[in-house]
Design an enzyme around this catalytic site. Structure first.
Site, short mmCIF file in Angstrom:
data_model
loop_
_atom_site.label_atom_id
_atom_site.label_comp_id
_atom_site.label_asym_id
_atom_site.label_seq_id
_atom_site.Cartn_x
_atom_site.Cartn_y
_atom_site.Cartn_z
N GLU A 1 -9.91 7.36 3.88
CA GLU A 1 -10.73 6.50 4.73
C GLU A 1 -10.01 5.17 4.85
O GLU A 1 -9.13 4.83 4.05
CB GLU A 1 -12.12 6.32 4.14
CG GLU A 1 -12.27 5.23 3.13
CD GLU A 1 -11.45 5.43 1.88
OE1 GLU A 1 -10.75 4.47 1.51
OE2 GLU A 1 -11.50 6.51 1.28
N LYS B 1 0.81 -1.22 0.00
CA LYS B 1 0.00 0.00 0.00
C LYS B 1 0.84 1.27 0.00
O LYS B 1 0.45 2.29 -0.55
CB LYS B 1 -0.95 -0.01 1.19
CG LYS B 1 -2.09 -1.00 0.99
CD LYS B 1 -3.31 -0.61 1.79
CE LYS B 1 -4.52 -1.44 1.38
NZ LYS B 1 -4.35 -2.87 1.71
N SER C 1 1.57 -9.78 -0.94
CA SER C 1 1.24 -8.36 -0.78
C SER C 1 1.54 -7.78 0.59
O SER C 1 1.77 -6.59 0.73
CB SER C 1 -0.23 -8.12 -1.13
OG SER C 1 -1.05 -8.97 -0.36
C1 LIG Z 1 -5.23 -3.89 1.42
C2 LIG Z 1 -4.53 -5.14 1.18
C3 LIG Z 1 -4.89 -5.99 0.11
C4 LIG Z 1 -6.07 -5.77 -0.78
O1 LIG Z 1 -6.06 -4.59 -1.49
P1 LIG Z 1 -5.80 -4.56 -3.07
O2 LIG Z 1 -6.10 -3.17 -3.43
O3 LIG Z 1 -6.71 -5.54 -3.71
O4 LIG Z 1 -4.39 -4.92 -3.28
C5 LIG Z 1 -4.13 -7.13 -0.11
N1 LIG Z 1 -3.09 -7.44 0.69
C6 LIG Z 1 -2.71 -6.64 1.71
C7 LIG Z 1 -1.55 -7.05 2.55
C8 LIG Z 1 -3.42 -5.48 2.01
O5 LIG Z 1 -3.05 -4.72 3.04
#
Ligand SMILES: *Cc1c(COP(=O)(O)O)cnc(C)c1O
Length: 603
Positions: free
Chosen positions: A321, A299, A586
């Protein structure tokens, strides 16, 4: 092994003449625009012409057997990036002017008898060739030469295809598979009269050629995306869109962004080969380690990009938000670093669920506004933030995923595209540039998936897999599997796929992982689904947790529950032994320990 790659075709619009028309053409973001400095052409710009400044678009001056000193003078005066030589200029002539630092596009008229041996002598002095219909009229004849002539072209100089290309040539161009084809030249078939271009024709054609899977300049991904917004938001959004379009081609902005991503986030993130996982699933599996970024997920890539943009356009108050608090933390982090004021809207229910992140944001200096309308969760926080933005247009609204009205989805996708940009580099070193067979990412709103898909979208050989959270199961109403359960509609300003009842009311999503708990999907993914470019599967809470535990024990990496969904997909796909698989990890699992603990204790 993979060589069947689609080429990204560049667009050159040539024969521009009228200032108003030129500035509209610039808004279409072609790669080159061309001005004709040859008096006998009906598209001659005239003696007093001065080519306007452009950012990110190369300016080409077209000349026919012009005297060297006059060509040099005009090139400097108009700040040209290229000169296109359309007459009988000799290799010697080309050598002379290229020595003065001028980049050349040498044009040739092609007929049945054209002998490609002839162009050999030019190769060391020119940047590109341009092949046109052979005529005595020096361009703009609207006629085509025999394209078969270039099928086997394989000199090292890339070329531009010209000569009577019109709207009906789309399929033909799309199917050309000549590695050295750089782009196409659009001229007389897209005009109302010589020199006056038909904007609508050009718009349609360019977006078909260029934006097969990416958005066009109105933020449409095929039939999805756009900006379906209340009129009161129009000025805010329109201003943002214009500023974003400008800044994205600005080199000093790109440099600042790169520097922070490197020094602050720790990029590039490793592409890690998982030996043990690979053995079990019978493929070569890599993880892209976004979990190692500062703040623990992908993010931060997006919040840094948007915060720099906000700063650049003089906005000092950031609003946003958050649901689970992950985006809120990433936003607060960068605001603290850059000295921006930060206000985060968060539902009262979410505040109770995510108290750790609430205190993180407070430590980072953010002001948290508790939202107590509706279900007191994410969608209500979005509503509050938008309401606040309408009343305080001086704020910058920072969206955390590839959702919302244009320009957000394409902006967030672009800022996250660093993920696939790095992978392509890393594959050069680790796999001698071979393309992967599979790219896998979990989908909340779709930003980490958009980022890892981005530079592979046109490599149709690569299978793109999006993994949604099916919660307690697809057959229950406790699910967040948007593509599986949803239908077309407008959510948060964007035409997309969302979970709604038969009256169009949003259904409350559910997933054990807070980051996947969103009732919609970014418009890029809706389009990839409709065009069959990506495959979407779903994984339950249980399957995800088990996959998270398995990854921890096999590779020593505890993944975020969101990312664990992507890992769990390994059990649902069948691989061949040599398949190269890349999964976007992610985020890291620290924030999810309570959930993991509960699962382990109950076993
Ligand atoms: C917020 C988040 C997601 C999902 O958000 P996307 O916009 O679909 O990437 C996925 N993995 C993590 C670790 C997150 O914090």
């Amino acid at each position: 092994m993979f060589k069947k790659r689609k080429i990204k075709i560049k667009i050159k619009i040539c024969g521009l003449k009228y200032y108003n028309n030129i500035s509209s053409i610039i808004d279409l973001y072609p790669d080159f625009i061309g001005f004709i400095f040859f008096e006998k052409s009906p598209r001659f710009v005239g003696d007093n012409f001065l080519a306007p400044d452009t950012i990110g678009i190369s300016k080409v001056g077209v000349f026919v057997n012009e005297k060297e000193d006059k060509l040099l003078k005009l090139s400097i005066k108009n700040n040209l990036d290229f000169v296109q030589l359309h007459g009988d200029e000799s290799p010697y002539y080309c050598r002379n002017i290229s020595k003065k630092g001028i980049k050349i596009i040498k044009s040739f008229g092609i007929d049945h008898n054209f002998d490609f041996e002839k162009i050999k002598e030019y190769i060391d002095h020119v940047k590109y060739f341009l092949f046109d219909f052979k005529s005595n009229l020096y361009g703009g004849t609207g006629k085509k030469f025999f394209w078969e002539k270039i099928d086997n072209y394989n000199f090292k100089v890339p070329f531009i295809l010209s000569g009577g290309i019109n709207s009906n040539d789309f399929d033909k161009i799309n199917n050309l598979n000549i590695p050295k084809l750089l782009g196409i030249d659009l001229n007389s078939c897209f005009e109302n009269k010589p020199g006056l271009k038909n904007l609508n024709l050009l718009k349609k054609f360019i977006s078909r050629i260029k934006y097969k899977y990416l958005s066009d300049y109105h933020g449409f991904y095929g039939n999805f995306g756009g900006a379906y917004i209340p009129e009161m938001l129009y000025n805010n959004i329109n201003y943002l869109k214009n500023e974003y379009n400008k800044i994205i081609n600005n080199n000093s902005f790109k440099k600042q962004l790169k520097r922070l991503l490197h020094n602050y986030v720790g990029r590039p993130s490793p592409l890690f080969y998982c030996k043990n996982l690979s053995k079990i699933y019978g493929a070569k599996i890599y993880l892209k380690r976004e979990d190692l970024n500062h703040t623990g997920s992908h993010k931060i890539n997006n919040t840094i990009g948007q915060a720099l943009l906000a700063k650049e356009i003089g906005k000092k108050n950031i609003i946003s938000e958050t649901g689970a608090g992950q985006h809120g933390v990433a936003t607060s982090t960068i605001c603290s670093l850059l000295g921006l004021k930060c206000t985060i809207f968060m539902g009262e229910v979410d505040i109770k669920r995510q108290i750790q992140n609430v205190y993180r944001m407070k430590m980072l200096g953010a002001n948290i506004i508790a939202v107590n309308s509706g279900s007191k969760t994410l969608k209500d926080s979005v509503n509050e933030a938008i309401r606040y933005w309408i009343n305080n247009p001086d704020c910058y609204y920072m969206i955390g995923s590839a959702v919302g009205p244009d320009p957000y989805p394409r902006m967030v996708s672009y800022f996250q595209s660093i993920i696939s940009e790095e992978i392509k580099e890393q594959l050069k070193e680790k796999e001698s540039g071979i393309l992967p067979n599979y790219i896998i990412a979990c989908l909340g709103g779709g930003s980490n998936a958009a980022g890892i898909f981005y530079h592979f979208l046109d490599d149709e050989y690569v299978k793109l897999i999006g993994v949604e959270a099916s919660g307690l199961g697809l057959n229950t109403n406790k699910t967040a599997a948007t593509i599986q359960k949803g239908s077309r509609g407008v959510l948060h300003g964007s035409m997309t796929i969302l979970m709604q009842d038969k009256y169009g009311q949003i259904l409350e999503p559910y997933s054990i992982s807070a980051g996947l708990d969103y009732p919609g999907i970014g418009p890029m993914h809706a389009n990839l689904f409709y065009k069959n470019r990506a495959t979407f599967i779903s994984v339950t809470d249980f399957e995800a947790i088990e996959a998270g535990i398995e990854l921890s024990s096999l590779e020593g990496i505890i993944p975020a529950l969101e990312s664990a969904h992507a890992i769990a997909s390994l059990k649902k796909l069948s691989f061949k032994k040599k398949d190269l698989v890349i999964i976007n990890l992610s985020g890291r699992g620290d924030k999810d320990m309570d959930t993991y603990i509960k699962h382990i204790e109950n076993k």
